[in-house]
Design a protein around this motif. Structure first.
Motif: not given
Length: 58
Positions: A21-26
């Motif tokens: 999720x963090x990678x996607x949202x970044x």
């Protein structure tokens, strides 16, 4: 996130949901398996440390 490189996609799919999720949202452009592994492991360790700290303080 979808990667054309099957190795990158397999690694990404194996990461914990929180890390994905963090990678996607970044929105960051990760273009090599090495970059993905560096980012993935950084956040995997960060979240593991936070979880450990939360368990210790409870």
């Amino acid at each position: 996130m979808k990667y054309e490189n099957p190795q990158m996609q397999a690694y990404f799919d194996g990461l914990p949901g929180k890390v994905r999720a963090v990678i996607d949202q970044s929105g960051v452009d990760i273009s090599t398996p090495g970059e993905l592994m560096l980012v993935g492991e950084h956040f995997r360790k960060k979240f593991a440390q936070e979880d450990e700290a939360n368990r210790s303080s409870s």
